[in-house]
Design an enzyme around this catalytic site. Sequence first.
Site, PDB file in Angstrom:
ATOM      1  CD  GLU A 268      -2.915  -1.150   0.627  1.00 54.73           C
ATOM      2  OE1 GLU A 268      -3.011  -0.106  -0.238  1.00 54.73           O
ATOM      3  OE2 GLU A 268      -3.782  -2.178   0.641  1.00 54.73           O
TER       4      GLU A 268
ATOM      5  CB  CYS B 170      -1.902   7.150   1.399  1.00 57.56           C
ATOM      6  SG  CYS B 170      -3.032   6.093   2.263  1.00 57.56           S
TER       7      CYS B 170
HETATM    8  P1  NAP Z   1       8.336   5.265   4.534  1.00 58.29           P
HETATM    9  O1  NAP Z   1       9.603   6.022   4.748  1.00 58.29           O
HETATM   10  O2  NAP Z   1       8.401   4.322   3.205  1.00 58.29           O
HETATM   11  O3  NAP Z   1       8.213   4.247   5.851  1.00 58.29           O
HETATM   12  C1  NAP Z   1       7.311   3.325   5.909  1.00 58.29           C
HETATM   13  C2  NAP Z   1       7.678   2.270   6.842  1.00 58.29           C
HETATM   14  O4  NAP Z   1       8.727   1.433   5.855  1.00 58.29           O
HETATM   15  C3  NAP Z   1       8.621   2.722   8.001  1.00 58.29           C
HETATM   16  O5  NAP Z   1       8.113   1.517   8.812  1.00 58.29           O
HETATM   17  C4  NAP Z   1       9.863   2.567   7.680  1.00 58.29           C
HETATM   18  O6  NAP Z   1      10.837   2.570   8.728  1.00 58.29           O
HETATM   19  C5  NAP Z   1       9.892   1.448   6.678  1.00 58.29           C
HETATM   20  N1  NAP Z   1      11.078   1.228   5.647  1.00 58.29           N
HETATM   21  C6  NAP Z   1      11.616   2.601   5.062  1.00 58.29           C
HETATM   22  N2  NAP Z   1      12.406   2.096   4.045  1.00 58.29           N
HETATM   23  C7  NAP Z   1      12.497   0.689   3.977  1.00 58.29           C
HETATM   24  C8  NAP Z   1      13.187  -0.170   3.578  1.00 58.29           C
HETATM   25  N3  NAP Z   1      14.026   0.296   2.314  1.00 58.29           N
HETATM   26  N4  NAP Z   1      12.917  -1.496   3.565  1.00 58.29           N
HETATM   27  C9  NAP Z   1      12.009  -1.806   4.580  1.00 58.29           C
HETATM   28  N5  NAP Z   1      11.548  -1.060   5.345  1.00 58.29           N
HETATM   29  C10 NAP Z   1      11.500   0.404   4.986  1.00 58.29           C
HETATM   30  O7  NAP Z   1       7.261   5.942   4.264  1.00 58.29           O
HETATM   31  P2  NAP Z   1       6.830   7.406   5.097  1.00 58.29           P
HETATM   32  O8  NAP Z   1       7.354   8.265   4.171  1.00 58.29           O
HETATM   33  O9  NAP Z   1       7.276   7.331   6.515  1.00 58.29           O
HETATM   34  O10 NAP Z   1       5.287   7.484   4.877  1.00 58.29           O
HETATM   35  C11 NAP Z   1       4.395   8.270   3.967  1.00 58.29           C
HETATM   36  C12 NAP Z   1       4.364   7.241   2.830  1.00 58.29           C
HETATM   37  O11 NAP Z   1       3.381   6.212   3.041  1.00 58.29           O
HETATM   38  C13 NAP Z   1       3.598   8.099   1.967  1.00 58.29           C
HETATM   39  O12 NAP Z   1       4.101   7.820   0.661  1.00 58.29           O
HETATM   40  C14 NAP Z   1       2.218   7.646   1.919  1.00 58.29           C
HETATM   41  O13 NAP Z   1       1.378   8.055   0.766  1.00 58.29           O
HETATM   42  C15 NAP Z   1       2.314   6.145   1.944  1.00 58.29           C
HETATM   43  N6  NAP Z   1       1.176   5.279   2.796  1.00 58.29           N
HETATM   44  C16 NAP Z   1       0.483   4.661   1.896  1.00 58.29           C
HETATM   45  C17 NAP Z   1      -0.844   4.135   2.615  1.00 58.29           C
HETATM   46  C18 NAP Z   1      -1.626   3.248   1.822  1.00 58.29           C
HETATM   47  O14 NAP Z   1      -2.601   2.528   2.305  1.00 58.29           O
HETATM   48  N7  NAP Z   1      -1.523   3.124   0.527  1.00 58.29           N
HETATM   49  C19 NAP Z   1      -1.178   4.567   3.907  1.00 58.29           C
HETATM   50  C20 NAP Z   1      -0.336   5.563   4.550  1.00 58.29           C
HETATM   51  C21 NAP Z   1       0.732   5.878   3.926  1.00 58.29           C
HETATM   52  P3  NAP Z   1      11.694   3.606   9.233  1.00 58.29           P
HETATM   53  O15 NAP Z   1      10.638   4.395   9.957  1.00 58.29           O
HETATM   54  O16 NAP Z   1      12.652   3.070  10.252  1.00 58.29           O
HETATM   55  O17 NAP Z   1      12.478   4.115   8.080  1.00 58.29           O
END
Ligand code: NAP
Length: 458
Positions: free
Chosen positions: A232, A266
């Site tokens: 997601e 999101c």
């Molecule tokens: P993010 O940086 O991707 O973080 C999300 C999770 O992934 C965190 O637990 C993060 O850990 C982990 N993570 C980051 N890089 C990783 C990697 N290379 N391998 C494994 N795990 C990894 O996302 P964000 O920027 O905090 O959140 C916002 C994003 O989420 C936006 O793009 C939003 O649209 C999306 N989102 C989508 C949905 C949906 O249902 N489609 C819902 C909510 C949010 P750390 O915190 O330790 O870095």
Amino acid sequence: MAIATINPATGKTEQEFEAHTDAEVDERIAAAHAAYGELRRTTFAERAAWMNAAADILEAEVDDLGRMITIEMGRPIAGARAEVLKCAKGLRYYAANAETFLAPEQLADPASVNASTAGTRYDPIGVVLAVMPWNYPLWQVLRFAGPALMAGNTGLLKHASNVPQAAIYLDTLFERAGFPTGAFRTLLIPAARVEPVMRDPRVKAATLTGSEPAGRSLASIAGSEVKHIVLELGGSDPFIVMPSADIAKAVDVAVTARNQNNGQSCIAAKRFIVHADVFDEFSTLFAQKVAALVVGDPLDEATQIGPLATESGRDELEEQVANAVGQGATVLTGGTVPDRDGWFYTPTVLTGITPDMRLHLEEAFGPVATVYRVADRDEALAIANGTTFGLSSAVWTNDADEEDFFVRGIDAGGVFVNGMTASFPELPFGGVKDSGVGRELAAVGIREFCNLKTVWKA
Ligand code: NAP
């Protein structure tokens, strides 16, 4: 990134946490694996009783949990409490419906496959890893955990590093509700330590909600291990307004659709695509109402817009707006960083967006709206579909033919007509294109992490 609660409204570090050691991670995977052996043999009725007990706990603790969410990621307190209650509703939904969703199905004509009976059943698959974001720190996790545990799977949570208190709370929630020890465990680890967990043979599948780079990275590991994954990811949802719509209502909903949770959803509407005949009326009223939003301390009940959850998130939003303004976009309201502590950004509306601007190409994860003027429905659809994302969408029209045109034509996981996109336990949730693969919620969500087993009998 440090594993810490840093209050986004003040910038102050409230509490830091040590990451789990490799040995502790291994113990937790082992506990989840052992609990699977137990949970898969329990009945739906037993699991439903525990799931309802977890919902009871959430409801009883709503005030403390709301405060925890607000202090960790800045969501205004009323919304934070509403998130907790939505989680309880989601858990109860799966407690009530899991058995029906996973009921075995029999072929009406087994002789056609040379059988006396033949059909399918849904069995659990084992330990599922959930990598989760901070923006709805309880809901994102529990909309996975509710169906996963009701199916008889167990869960491991790697939560975002800036919401450790939510992660620690979730570590014990299901055990307190009666589930076997280890049925749901948190791993306090940074993103860089997810790979070995994904490759661990005791972990059978994964779900990740977060950014596109994180999704691509985990999916490539899952692919090399031949493990199922649900993603997601981000979105840049269009919100199309046509002349036949109720414009005043569309504006009111647009303000909420863009700015709820400080614009960090999101499925927030991010690009407002408005027919030229109603563009001036819509954009003027929209900018006025956005400008009137109350920005302030998210613990204050009157606040509508709190801070962004992280400093880097606020800085990125500021850069995206500066990039657009530098290339000629017009600011109707906002576009500034207020002079106060914390990571605030003034709710903003921009027009004059061109295809090279970052705000056109990227997701804006904060209270920044772009408004596009279009000549007709074909141009509206082209702009709506003109991004790499395809999460959800909204269309405002009272013309049946136009409604059908957009519902069929929009490339997204959802279309909401004369309303804003929201998630409901009863409706599938997910995206197409770079917004992800697979679905959460509803019947399809619980089936994602099941073995659809064919059973044939001579
Ligand atoms: P993010 O940086 O991707 O973080 C999300 C999770 O992934 C965190 O637990 C993060 O850990 C982990 N993570 C980051 N890089 C990783 C990697 N290379 N391998 C494994 N795990 C990894 O996302 P964000 O920027 O905090 O959140 C916002 C994003 O989420 C936006 O793009 C939003 O649209 C999306 N989102 C989508 C949905 C949906 O249902 N489609 C819902 C909510 C949010 P750390 O915190 O330790 O870095």
